[in-house]
Design an enzyme around this catalytic site. Sequence first.
Site, short mmCIF file in Angstrom:
data_model
loop_
_atom_site.label_atom_id
_atom_site.label_comp_id
_atom_site.label_asym_id
_atom_site.label_seq_id
_atom_site.Cartn_x
_atom_site.Cartn_y
_atom_site.Cartn_z
NE ARG A 1 -22.14 -8.28 -13.24
CZ ARG A 1 -21.62 -7.79 -12.23
NH1 ARG A 1 -21.97 -8.06 -11.01
NH2 ARG A 1 -20.22 -7.61 -12.18
CG ASP B 1 -20.11 -6.75 -15.84
OD1 ASP B 1 -20.90 -7.60 -15.68
OD2 ASP B 1 -19.52 -6.43 -14.69
CD GLN C 1 -13.34 -3.01 -12.45
OE1 GLN C 1 -12.39 -3.25 -11.89
NE2 GLN C 1 -14.58 -2.54 -11.90
CD GLN D 1 -14.44 -7.21 -13.84
OE1 GLN D 1 -13.50 -7.79 -13.25
NE2 GLN D 1 -15.14 -6.25 -13.16
CG ASP D 2 -15.50 -3.68 -17.19
OD1 ASP D 2 -16.31 -4.65 -17.23
OD2 ASP D 2 -15.31 -2.97 -16.46
#
Length: 518
Positions: free
Chosen positions: A424, A356, A312, A334-335
């Site tokens: 998701r 994500d 993250q 990520q993120d």
Amino acid sequence: MARSNSLLFGFLFKSFTFFLLASPSLSDLNGNINWWCNQTPYPEPCKHFMGHLEPNHKAEFKKMAVQIALDRALLAHNHAKELGPKCQNELEKAAWTDCLTLYESTIIELNRTLNPTSKGCTEFDEQTWLSTALTNLETCKAGFVELGVSKFISPLMSNNVSKLISNGLAMHNNTITPTTQYEEGFPTWVSKHDRKLLQSSTIAANLVVAQDGSGNYKTITEALNAASKRIGSRRFVIHVKSGVYAEYLVISKDLKNIMLVGDGMGSTIITGSRSNGGGFTTFNSATVGVTGDGFIAQGITFCNTAGPQNHQAVALRVGSDLSAFYQCGFAGYQDTLYALSQRQFYRECNIYGTVDFIFGNAASIFQNCNIIVRKPQPSQKNTVTAQGRTDPNQNTGIVIQNSKITASSDLEPVVGSYPSYLGRPWKQYSRTVVMESFLDKLINPAGWLAWDGNFALNTLYYGEYKNSGPGSSTTERVEWGGFKVITNVSEASQFSVANFIGGQSWLPATNVLFTAGI
């Protein structure tokens, strides 16, 4: 820049506690309050703290419920401050520091729900602020889990505040969108000064930032510090000239109506490299964090260069209500983009990431954007979204409209080796809609990816409407209770700018282009 507590303390002095917090005996509970409490998702805490009250109608009960939540949040915040010296290591301290900030924000959101400062406050506004208050507490809890220090969390969260906020949310009608009158093409709450500013062909800057010394300041941090000393909260424009600015910025609650204008997303870049792998919470890994309401950015790229191996790593975190981003870039893995809370709008933006990479629990709409999926770590799967709605009464979700989802140049040659999905379910009531968009061949035929077994598959809401491209076929999509192919234009219209974020009441004031409907 440092976060300011001045706004919080102002609210603390204004806030008053007129309910007794001691638990009443069962004989004190009257049928009236029992009936009202039984309409909430958490009746027992309601009865425990409100058993001596006798509301006469729904509006009165609703206000009482929010006041009780505020009272308990104030106590919880004071308790949290006392836990600081008990932090045993830097990880506990990092998560604890985030929690203090998030509790302060929750107090502000509850306070303005009870005592709105603007005219014409609607149920839609109140639902947004209560949704944010609840999201803050979930974010506090998540930080301890991420850093592996969850044993420290119990004293901070064992206070029923989240349940009491949920009870307040349940009493609001989240189907109502704001209505407003217009004057000179703008909502009436937009000041004459802002109307003149936004109607001009060129935007005059209050301050200029330039690394070569040709502006007022060489860093954005200095310009924001100067903006914090201004009198009033009129729109304050900071022109950030071309350059790569290695700065971590916090645009706090008391810095309202800030506008950052760059020289283009390829020219003005703000960059950092904090990450979960480097010991930061997801919340505090952000290169730029914005909570001041009415924030606007144009022609800027926000970066996090930590790389996919550090997990993250947020480029931009947004908890600014009525915020807008026009022709901006967001680059990470990520993120990347943390749409944390409140109402947000993105137009003609480029968003890069892997896992994500558009996530959070705001009511956010991405219109005419380029969403570019990068090559992830070996064995990873790409997921464009991870929406975090934890309560069915929160008016939050991610909407992607008239956009393009494609592979980056590094993913394109190996696209078959890295499955990519639209999203998701990060939380129980995750809500995401992709409509009128182009989905390239990288999107897996199943469309959506489970988070953990059967978690949230029947309580989520995932919808697709009139998408095109080789990845848009829905014939092999997941067969979850919460997924649907939307065929009714009236259902799709619920997720339009006009209806989902009430955009016609505030976006005209940002001077950002938008399409109100389907």
